[in-house]
Design a protein around this motif. Structure first.
Motif: not given
Length: 386
Positions: A193-198, A84-89, A101-112
């Motif tokens: 969340l968003h997928p990690l860019p290729a 679902d591209l969602v994380v609760r922390a 943790t998100l990178a292990d699934k190929g995803q990211e929270l796009a907040l710098d």
């Protein structure tokens, strides 16, 4: 003091802008936060929430601080629904740990985040400072889809995703994001969340001041959809560096197209300064219409302030290039306020007008009165002494 909650005497390292609390409470659950706030409400104790402590010196000192609520033990990622591209922390999770943790699934929270270590989910939301990629993905308010907060009387309230109980009439996520801990305690957050860019590429070019604003405007209007357009100007007497981030499978080709607009070089390497705050004893934020970027640069050139941020988004951070006395800093800020909204996020000078004129201040005061009528949450830390 409070059954089940670890509480210790405060030490010198726990001071908030020079105000030493009496105790430090370390809750491990939302219910323990609620127990602490109920106990503080019964005794009229003032509370300042803290995450990694990277921004505790921002803002004015609290009018009073009896309890520092340290959320370092609230450090669990509660749910990652990758499909679902969602994380609760929990609020005390560091952004680095979350990213791993998100990178292990190929995803990211796009907040710098502006600091390389220690920044937490709660602190990121409480201060809501936009990073470079907010240009494409939006700010913390845009990526936050659910939140659990504890109100000053100990009430637990949830809003948005994973709803259990709502506070009717209020969007808690938007209210608490950027509230500097003055309305209650952010305990948990749910993000989109968003997928990690290729692939990623940066276009990096050195420009003169006069070239920067037109170049940023051209890049923003480009059909190649850059994810971020940033400038770094460490010395207003010298040239500045413009860097553009392009993400996706066609990053190389799109970066090459953007290079035609700016010159410079295409690289896989992130610029060393990208998105970071390297010194924040004195730090100001300026926001302005992108069309005014050239005029803002002209004003900054006369202030002795270094600049980093996005001309295309109309958002930059300013730090002194040299030691500035309080009156010099006040004069520089006043000059810039003729062209932009300027907030002094951090400074050791208590006499400084940190916020300038804020048109929404009466409404903000009514919200504060509604949520915290006893003024126990970080009193005096926000706009207009809220």
């Amino acid at each position: 003091m409070i059954e089940g909650v670890t509480v210790r005497q405060a030490g010198a390292g726990d001071a908030v802008r020079g105000v030493l609390p009496r105790w430090v409470a370390l809750p491990e659950t939302v219910e323990e936060i609620a127990a602490v706030l109920r106990a503080c409400a019964e005794r009229d104790l003032a509370v300042v929430p803290a995450g990694g402590g990277t921004k505790l010196h921002w803002g004015p000192p609290p009018e009073r601080c009896d309890v520092l609520l340290d959320l370092c033990c609230m450090n669990e990622i509660l749910e990652h629904a990758a499909g679902d591209l969602v994380v609760r922390a929990q609020a005390g999770v560091t952004m680095d740990a979350l990213a791993g943790t998100l990178a292990d699934k190929g995803q990211e929270l796009a907040l710098d985040v502006p600091f390389s270590e220690g920044t937490t989910v709660g602190g990121t939301l409480a201060t809501a400072l936009p990073g470079p990629r907010s240009f494409r993905y939006g700010t913390a308010r845009d990526l936050l889809i659910g939140i659990t907060v504890v109100l000053p009387d100990g009430t637990i309230a949830r809003s948005g995703g994973k709803v259990v109980k709502n506070v009717a009439g209020y969007d808690l996520g938007k209210l608490f994001t950027g509230s500097y801990g003055t309305l209650g305690v952010i305990a948990e957050a749910t993000f989109r969340l968003h997928p990690l860019p290729a692939d990623r590429r940066w276009v990096v070019a050195g420009l003169d001041r006069a070239e920067a604003a037109p170049a940023a405007a051209a890049l923003a209007a480009s059909q190649t959809e850059p994810s971020a357009i940033e400038v770094d100007w460490p010395d207003p007497a010298g040239p500045l560096t413009l860097a553009v981030l392009v993400e996706g499978t066609t990053a190389e080709a799109r970066a090459a197209a953007l290079r035609e607009l700016t010159g410079g070089a295409v690289t896989r390497e992130r610029p060393s300064w990208w998105g970071l705050i390297e010194g924040d004893e004195v730090l100001a934020e300026a926001r302005f219409l992108p069309a005014d970027a050239g005029a803002v640069l002209d004003e900054v050139a006369a202030t002795g302030l270094a600049l980093r941020g996005s001309l295309a988004a109309g958002r930059v951070l300013l730090t002194p290039c040299r030691d500035l006395a309080e009156d010099e800093l006040a004069a520089a800020v006043a000059r810039l306020r003729e062209r932009a909204r300027v907030h002094v996020l951090a400074a050791p000078y208590d006499g400084l007008d940190r916020w300038g004129q804020v048109s929404g201040l009466p409404l903000m005061r009514r919200v504060k009165e509604r949520f915290d009528p006893g003024r126990r949450m970080s009193p005096g830390r926000f706009v207009g002494g809220i």
